[in-house]
Design a protein around this motif. Structure first.
Motif, PDB file in Angstrom:
ATOM      1  N   THR A  88       0.530  -1.303  -0.036  1.00 55.75           N
ATOM      2  CA  THR A  88       0.018  -0.005   0.103  1.00 55.75           C
ATOM      3  C   THR A  88       0.695   1.148   0.145  1.00 55.75           C
ATOM      4  OG1 THR A  88      -1.904  -1.041   1.268  1.00 55.75           O
ATOM      5  CG2 THR A  88      -1.714   1.161   1.475  1.00 55.75           C
ATOM      6  N   THR A  89       1.894   1.374   0.798  1.00 62.67           N
ATOM      7  CA  THR A  89       2.515   2.431   0.993  1.00 62.67           C
ATOM      8  C   THR A  89       3.480   2.629  -0.240  1.00 62.67           C
ATOM      9  OG1 THR A  89       2.961   1.857   3.539  1.00 62.67           O
ATOM     10  CG2 THR A  89       4.676   3.510   2.381  1.00 62.67           C
ATOM     11  N   SER A  90       3.863   1.724  -0.993  1.00 66.41           N
ATOM     12  CA  SER A  90       4.431   1.774  -2.283  1.00 66.41           C
ATOM     13  C   SER A  90       3.899   2.611  -3.365  1.00 66.41           C
ATOM     14  CB  SER A  90       5.329   0.569  -2.880  1.00 66.41           C
ATOM     15  OG  SER A  90       4.136  -0.205  -2.926  1.00 66.41           O
ATOM     16  N   GLN A  91       2.465   2.412  -3.167  1.00 64.34           N
ATOM     17  CA  GLN A  91       1.670   3.429  -4.150  1.00 64.34           C
ATOM     18  C   GLN A  91       1.789   4.799  -4.102  1.00 64.34           C
ATOM     19  OE1 GLN A  91      -2.598   1.765  -4.443  1.00 64.34           O
ATOM     20  NE2 GLN A  91      -1.558  -0.049  -3.154  1.00 64.34           N
ATOM     21  N   TYR A  92       2.046   5.252  -2.748  1.00 63.44           N
ATOM     22  CA  TYR A  92       2.170   6.617  -2.646  1.00 63.44           C
ATOM     23  C   TYR A  92       3.469   7.236  -2.280  1.00 63.44           C
ATOM     24  CZ  TYR A  92      -2.488   5.020  -1.704  1.00 63.44           C
ATOM     25  OH  TYR A  92      -3.704   4.362  -1.792  1.00 63.44           O
ATOM     26  N   TYR A  93       4.340   6.415  -1.976  1.00 60.47           N
ATOM     27  CA  TYR A  93       5.689   6.953  -1.586  1.00 60.47           C
ATOM     28  C   TYR A  93       6.842   6.392  -2.231  1.00 60.47           C
ATOM     29  CZ  TYR A  93       3.005   9.695   1.822  1.00 60.47           C
ATOM     30  OH  TYR A  93       1.946  10.119   2.428  1.00 60.47           O
ATOM     31  N   THR A  94       8.075   6.956  -2.642  1.00 71.36           N
ATOM     32  CA  THR A  94       9.061   6.564  -3.374  1.00 71.36           C
ATOM     33  C   THR A  94      10.195   5.833  -2.121  1.00 71.36           C
ATOM     34  OG1 THR A  94       9.004   8.345  -4.758  1.00 71.36           O
ATOM     35  CG2 THR A  94      10.974   7.161  -4.619  1.00 71.36           C
ATOM     36  N   PHE A  95      10.290   6.479  -0.905  1.00 71.20           N
ATOM     37  CA  PHE A  95      10.847   5.888   0.016  1.00 71.20           C
ATOM     38  C   PHE A  95      10.414   6.127   1.448  1.00 71.20           C
ATOM     39  CE2 PHE A  95      12.867   9.904  -0.797  1.00 71.20           C
ATOM     40  CZ  PHE A  95      13.175  10.464   0.370  1.00 71.20           C
ATOM     41  N   VAL A  96      10.647   5.479   2.482  1.00 69.96           N
ATOM     42  CA  VAL A  96      10.306   5.682   3.808  1.00 69.96           C
ATOM     43  C   VAL A  96      11.133   5.367   4.679  1.00 69.96           C
ATOM     44  CG1 VAL A  96       8.375   4.905   5.157  1.00 69.96           C
ATOM     45  CG2 VAL A  96       8.039   4.677   2.588  1.00 69.96           C
ATOM     46  N   ARG A  97      11.045   6.046   5.911  1.00 71.23           N
ATOM     47  CA  ARG A  97      12.035   6.097   7.076  1.00 71.23           C
ATOM     48  C   ARG A  97      11.347   5.338   8.063  1.00 71.23           C
ATOM     49  NH1 ARG A  97      17.116   7.495   7.036  1.00 71.23           N
ATOM     50  NH2 ARG A  97      17.603   9.425   5.961  1.00 71.23           N
ATOM     51  N   SER A  98      12.279   4.198   8.534  1.00 74.59           N
ATOM     52  CA  SER A  98      11.809   3.411   9.691  1.00 74.59           C
ATOM     53  C   SER A  98      12.872   4.056  10.909  1.00 74.59           C
ATOM     54  CB  SER A  98      11.814   1.957   9.333  1.00 74.59           C
ATOM     55  OG  SER A  98      13.270   1.650   9.121  1.00 74.59           O
ATOM     56  N   CYS A  99      12.632   3.325  12.095  1.00 73.67           N
ATOM     57  CA  CYS A  99      13.571   3.485  12.915  1.00 73.67           C
ATOM     58  C   CYS A  99      14.349   2.256  13.471  1.00 73.67           C
ATOM     59  CB  CYS A  99      12.915   4.127  14.313  1.00 73.67           C
ATOM     60  SG  CYS A  99      11.966   5.620  13.893  1.00 73.67           S
ATOM     61  N   ASN A 100      15.021   1.571  12.646  1.00 76.25           N
ATOM     62  CA  ASN A 100      15.785   0.239  12.931  1.00 76.25           C
ATOM     63  C   ASN A 100      17.007   0.788  13.540  1.00 76.25           C
ATOM     64  OD1 ASN A 100      17.369   0.941  10.885  1.00 76.25           O
ATOM     65  ND2 ASN A 100      16.605  -0.760   9.602  1.00 76.25           N
ATOM     66  N   GLY A 101      17.588   2.019  13.763  1.00 80.62           N
ATOM     67  CA  GLY A 101      18.859   2.200  14.216  1.00 80.62           C
ATOM     68  C   GLY A 101      19.973   1.813  13.559  1.00 80.62           C
ATOM     69  N   SER A 102      20.035   1.694  12.304  1.00 87.69           N
ATOM     70  CA  SER A 102      20.966   1.203  11.618  1.00 87.69           C
ATOM     71  C   SER A 102      21.468   2.554  10.830  1.00 87.69           C
ATOM     72  CB  SER A 102      20.789   0.204  10.578  1.00 87.69           C
ATOM     73  OG  SER A 102      19.652   0.824   9.597  1.00 87.69           O
ATOM     74  N   LEU A 103      22.659   2.567  10.196  1.00 85.95           N
ATOM     75  CA  LEU A 103      23.431   3.295   9.504  1.00 85.95           C
ATOM     76  C   LEU A 103      23.116   3.091   8.067  1.00 85.95           C
ATOM     77  CD1 LEU A 103      27.122   3.699  11.047  1.00 85.95           C
ATOM     78  CD2 LEU A 103      25.098   5.201  11.100  1.00 85.95           C
ATOM     79  N   VAL A 104      22.667   3.835   7.048  1.00 83.22           N
ATOM     80  CA  VAL A 104      22.176   3.747   5.850  1.00 83.22           C
ATOM     81  C   VAL A 104      23.320   3.754   4.700  1.00 83.22           C
ATOM     82  CG1 VAL A 104      20.523   4.317   4.011  1.00 83.22           C
ATOM     83  CG2 VAL A 104      19.671   4.572   6.551  1.00 83.22           C
TER      84      VAL A 104
END
Length: 127
Positions: A88-104
């Motif tokens: 569902t989210t991919s229909q509206y947004y190109t990318f999304v932030r979560s809080c997994n505590g990792s360096l990207v």
């Protein structure tokens, strides 16, 4: 302050009940080249929302931001760092932030759950 140093920022905004003054501040930020992104309409736990509530929160917050700023809203930060239906989210947004505590890394493998450091996070290296 950011403008004076020529830094750009992304602000994830909860936009369901903003006042005209708050919208004016957001519009000013967008006009100065800062990214205005969604943090939904009302900050619910999206994993506990019905499909129609999920769509309402994600799509309508995106539409509000776009209509007030005149800029595309391409990103979302998940409320409570909980990841709902990515299809569902991919229909509206190109990318999304979560809080997994990792360096990207410079090229994340999952654009719908890009890690970020939350207030209680410990850093986890993904290298």
């Amino acid at each position: 302050m950011l403008d004076a140093k020529r830094f750009k920022a992304t602000s994830f905004c909860i936009v369901g009940n903003l006042t005209p003054t708050q919208w004016s501040t957001i519009q000013n930020c967008a006009a100065h080249g800062h990214e205005v992104s969604s943090h939904t309409l009302s900050y619910p736990d999206l994993t506990k929302s019905s499909q129609s509530q999920l769509i309402d929160e994600e799509l309508n917050s995106k539409n509000l931001i776009q209509s007030h700023t005149g800029h595309n809203c391409v990103s979302l930060a998940y409320p409570y760092c909980t990841v709902p239906s990515e299809s569902t989210t991919s229909q509206y947004y190109t990318f999304v932030r979560s809080c997994n505590g990792s360096l990207v890394s410079s090229s994340p493998s999952d654009m719908l759950a890009i890690g970020a450091l939350g207030p209680d996070s410990t850093v986890v290296s993904t290298a």
